[in-house]
Scaffold this motif. Structure first.
Motif, short mmCIF file in Angstrom:
data_model
loop_
_atom_site.label_atom_id
_atom_site.label_comp_id
_atom_site.label_asym_id
_atom_site.label_seq_id
_atom_site.Cartn_x
_atom_site.Cartn_y
_atom_site.Cartn_z
N PHE A 190 0.81 -1.21 0.00
CA PHE A 190 0.00 0.00 0.00
C PHE A 190 0.85 1.27 0.00
CE2 PHE A 190 -2.42 -3.40 2.04
CZ PHE A 190 -3.53 -3.44 1.19
N THR A 191 2.06 1.17 -0.56
CA THR A 191 2.94 2.34 -0.69
C THR A 191 2.56 3.19 -1.89
OG1 THR A 191 4.50 0.94 -1.91
CG2 THR A 191 4.86 1.20 0.46
N ASP A 192 1.66 2.68 -2.72
CA ASP A 192 1.17 3.41 -3.89
C ASP A 192 -0.35 3.24 -3.96
OD1 ASP A 192 1.12 4.94 -6.12
OD2 ASP A 192 2.44 3.68 -7.34
N VAL A 193 -0.98 3.93 -4.90
CA VAL A 193 -2.43 3.82 -5.05
C VAL A 193 -2.80 2.40 -5.46
CG1 VAL A 193 -4.43 4.63 -6.36
CG2 VAL A 193 -2.67 6.25 -5.66
N VAL A 194 -3.79 1.83 -4.77
CA VAL A 194 -4.29 0.49 -5.09
C VAL A 194 -5.75 0.61 -5.52
CG1 VAL A 194 -4.74 -1.83 -4.22
CG2 VAL A 194 -2.74 -0.57 -3.41
N THR A 195 -6.07 0.02 -6.66
CA THR A 195 -7.40 0.18 -7.24
C THR A 195 -8.19 -1.12 -7.22
OG1 THR A 195 -6.59 1.91 -8.72
CG2 THR A 195 -8.68 0.90 -9.30
N ALA A 196 -9.45 -1.02 -6.81
CA ALA A 196 -10.40 -2.13 -6.90
C ALA A 196 -11.53 -1.68 -7.83
CB ALA A 196 -10.95 -2.49 -5.53
N THR A 197 -12.07 -2.64 -8.57
CA THR A 197 -13.12 -2.31 -9.54
C THR A 197 -14.47 -2.85 -9.06
OG1 THR A 197 -11.56 -2.35 -11.39
CG2 THR A 197 -13.90 -2.55 -11.92
N LEU A 198 -15.47 -1.98 -9.10
CA LEU A 198 -16.84 -2.34 -8.73
C LEU A 198 -17.70 -2.21 -9.99
CD1 LEU A 198 -19.14 -2.95 -6.71
CD2 LEU A 198 -19.23 -0.48 -6.25
N LYS A 199 -18.28 -3.32 -10.41
CA LYS A 199 -19.13 -3.31 -11.61
C LYS A 199 -20.58 -3.19 -11.20
CE LYS A 199 -20.22 -5.92 -15.82
NZ LYS A 199 -19.95 -7.16 -16.60
N LEU A 200 -21.27 -2.22 -11.81
CA LEU A 200 -22.69 -2.00 -11.55
C LEU A 200 -23.47 -2.32 -12.82
CD1 LEU A 200 -22.49 1.46 -9.69
CD2 LEU A 200 -22.42 -0.85 -8.70
N GLY A 201 -24.31 -3.33 -12.74
CA GLY A 201 -25.11 -3.73 -13.90
C GLY A 201 -26.56 -3.37 -13.72
N ASN A 202 -27.19 -2.94 -14.81
CA ASN A 202 -28.60 -2.57 -14.78
C ASN A 202 -29.40 -3.54 -15.66
OD1 ASN A 202 -31.11 -1.38 -14.79
ND2 ASN A 202 -30.50 0.43 -15.97
N PRO A 203 -30.00 -4.56 -15.06
CA PRO A 203 -30.75 -5.55 -15.85
C PRO A 203 -32.18 -5.12 -16.18
CG PRO A 203 -30.76 -6.20 -13.55
CD PRO A 203 -29.97 -4.90 -13.62
N THR A 204 -32.59 -3.94 -15.72
CA THR A 204 -33.98 -3.51 -15.92
C THR A 204 -34.17 -2.85 -17.29
OG1 THR A 204 -33.74 -1.27 -15.03
CG2 THR A 204 -34.03 -3.07 -13.44
N ASP A 205 -35.40 -2.49 -17.57
CA ASP A 205 -35.71 -1.78 -18.83
C ASP A 205 -35.85 -0.28 -18.59
OD1 ASP A 205 -37.98 -1.79 -17.33
OD2 ASP A 205 -39.30 -2.64 -18.87
N ARG A 206 -35.35 0.17 -17.43
CA ARG A 206 -35.36 1.60 -17.09
C ARG A 206 -33.94 2.08 -16.83
NH1 ARG A 206 -39.93 3.47 -14.20
NH2 ARG A 206 -38.72 5.39 -13.95
N ASN A 207 -33.68 3.35 -17.14
CA ASN A 207 -32.41 3.95 -16.75
C ASN A 207 -32.37 4.11 -15.24
OD1 ASN A 207 -31.91 4.09 -19.46
ND2 ASN A 207 -32.10 6.32 -19.62
N VAL A 208 -31.18 3.93 -14.67
CA VAL A 208 -31.05 3.98 -13.21
C VAL A 208 -29.96 4.99 -12.83
CG1 VAL A 208 -30.46 2.69 -11.12
CG2 VAL A 208 -31.82 1.60 -12.92
N CYS A 209 -30.30 5.90 -11.93
CA CYS A 209 -29.29 6.83 -11.38
C CYS A 209 -28.57 6.14 -10.21
CB CYS A 209 -29.97 8.10 -10.86
SG CYS A 209 -30.91 9.00 -12.10
#
Length: 235
Positions: free
Chosen positions: A22-41
């Motif tokens: 952790f002496t440098d920036v460590v990145t984790a990825t979070l995937k957000l999926g929208n399975p609906t037929d509506r746009n989601v904020c």
């Protein structure tokens, strides 16, 4: 009224893992999926905003689409005895069909329209022998040994054999010179010669012996060093 169940699909679902060092920036990825037929904020919040940088931290996910959110942990002094208490929350709501101002939508949203999911954070510090090749980190021992066996070790072994032959040749040459010197001294003893000539001959012989001894010692030392290197590579 109870809140709606989260419509977004999170990957991972419950925990964000950050792998050290952790002496440098460590990145984790979070995937957000929208399975609906509506746009989601959506919005991504954390209990430690000074420790993380989130991109994007809000937005709109189109119907049937997904977004990858990068969660960047800032450098810090890792303490293995300290458990992480950091948490993230993904908040979402169905986007109005006539939405023009997303910030205004969030301000006007009713509590029952909001959906949220919470994730905890975990820090993993790899062991020394488990480090990958990232940023110059060493290769696994098996891969290192294989690479050396195919290249460097073979060259060192060839050089070792050559040095052995050279040392043997120097020993024989030194032995021959000593024998010749003994014969020369016997001749000098039996046949009188000027004192200066005898002294010069003995001095020349001594210099030759000294030079050969120095060369022999140098080769022996070099041979020993190469032997130590081969021994370390074999471990």
């Amino acid at each position: 009224m109870a809140r709606q169940e989260q419509v977004l699909v999170l990957e991972p679902q419950h925990e964000l893992r950050f792998r050290g060092p952790f002496t440098d920036v460590v990145t984790a990825t979070l995937k957000l999926g929208n399975p609906t037929d509506r746009n989601v904020c959506f919005k991504v919040k954390t209990t430690a905003p000074r420790r993380y940088c989130v991109r994007p931290n809000s937005g709109v996910i189109d119907a049937g689409d997904s977004v990858n959110v990068s969660v960047m942990l800032q450098p810090f002094d890792y303490d293995p005895n300290e458990k992480s208490k950091h948490k993230f929350m993904v908040q979402s709501m169905l986007a109005p069909y006539d939405m023009t101002d997303m910030e205004g939508v969030w301000k006007e949203a009713k509590p029952e329209e909001l959906m949220d999911s919470k994730l905890r954070c975990a820090f993993d510090m790899p062991l020394e022998n488990d480090k990958t090749t990232e940023l110059g980190a060493p290769l696994p021992k098996s891969a290192t040994s294989a690479a050396l066996d195919d290249g460097e070790v073979k060259k060192i072994m060839e050089e070792c054999k050559r040095l052995q032959m050279e040392v043997q040749r120097l020993r024989e040459e030194n032995k021959q010179i000593r024998e010749d010197d003994v014969l020369r001294k016997r001749k000098v003893t039996s046949v009188p010669a000027p004192h200066s000539s005898s002294s010069s001959s003995m001095a020349t012989s001594g210099m030759m012996e000294e030079g050969l001894s120095t060369r022999l010692l140098a080769f022996c030392v070099l041979f020993f060093v190469i032997g130590v290197i081969i021994g370390k590579l074999a471990l």
